[in-house]
Design a protein around this motif. Structure first.
Motif: not given
Length: 257
Positions: A91, A110-111, A113-114, A117, A129, A132
């Motif tokens: 992120q 970000y994707r 990290g998503l 998570h 995420s 962002y």
């Protein structure tokens, strides 16, 4: 001698100083903590300090330094299978890429990290995420997608009652509505953003106070709209989100046919 305890206290002091904007003090604390964590081979502590240093360097616009710090932290988190740390660095790297003017790279980070998570069930990270991702889409000029992505974040922030973050993401969504020339929906999102910012004592609420005061000066029609927003902002915003969804689905259908 408790070297781990000493390093943890220094890291905590750095985090506290970051929160009160004493960046020089925070940096000094982190720079004292890092060699101790390395000396005692406390890999998680080392990676956490490296990420914190990266975040600090982002605050002072040292993007090259931030990148170097994040790129040292990421493989450590992966090596020790600290998935939350890995997702958080991804992120942070997304924020870095966005600051460097590369929304496509930011979106990819970000994707990823998503995904992590979501796998570990961290709702706060999932919401962050999505928020962002929406900001990256907004930066790339894809405002329709930004509206839908930020809405995913808003729903979760409401579920976990994070008014501060909800207010910020609502303001991003409002900017995308304005970019799509839907000023009424933009004002509705900003109206709700101000409510959340006031509830969480976010000083950005004052900026929105000024925006609405300026808008009210445009005449009776503007004042009537503001009165309507007072009770119907959510309804207006949701109706506009559904219209955006329908437009995206229609465009997708045309491309397939």
């Amino acid at each position: 001698e408790d070297r781990l305890g000493e390093a943890n206290v220094l890291k905590a002091m750095g985090d506290l100083l970051m929160r009160v904007d004493d960046l020089a003090g925070a940096r000094a604390s982190y720079e004292k903590a890092l060699p101790i964590f390395r000396e005692i081979e406390a890999r998680l502590g080392e990676a956490n300090v490296l990420q914190a240093m990266g975040d600090l360097l982002m605050r002072v616009d040292d993007l090259a330094g931030a990148r170097a710090s994040y790129e040292k932290a990421l493989p450590i988190f992966r090596e020790i299978e600290a998935r939350l740390g890995e997702a958080n660095v991804l992120q942070s790297l997304g924020n870095l890429f966005l600051a460097e003017g590369d929304p496509e790279a930011a979106f990819a980070s970000y994707r990823e990290g998503l995904r992590i998570h979501a796998e570990i069930g961290n709702l706060l990270g999932v919401a962050g995420s999505y928020g962002y991702l929406g900001r990256a889409a907004k930066s790339a000029g894809d405002h329709a997608r930004a509206i839908l992505l930020t809405e995913e974040a808003i729903v979760i922030y409401r579920r976990i009652t994070d008014a501060w973050s909800e207010g910020i993401v609502l303001s991003w969504q409002g900017e995308s509505f304005f970019a799509l020339e839907n000023g009424v929906a933009g004002l509705a999102a900003m109206w709700q953003a101000r409510e959340m910012m006031r509830a969480s004592e976010n000083p950005q609420a004052r900026q929105l106070d000024a925006l609405f005061a300026q808008f009210a000066e445009q005449g009776e029609e503007a004042k009537q709209l503001l009165n309507e927003l007072n009770g119907k902002a959510e309804e207006i915003r949701q109706r506009s989100i559904e219209a955006v969804k329908a437009a995206i689905e229609s465009q997708a259908g045309e491309q397939e046919s």
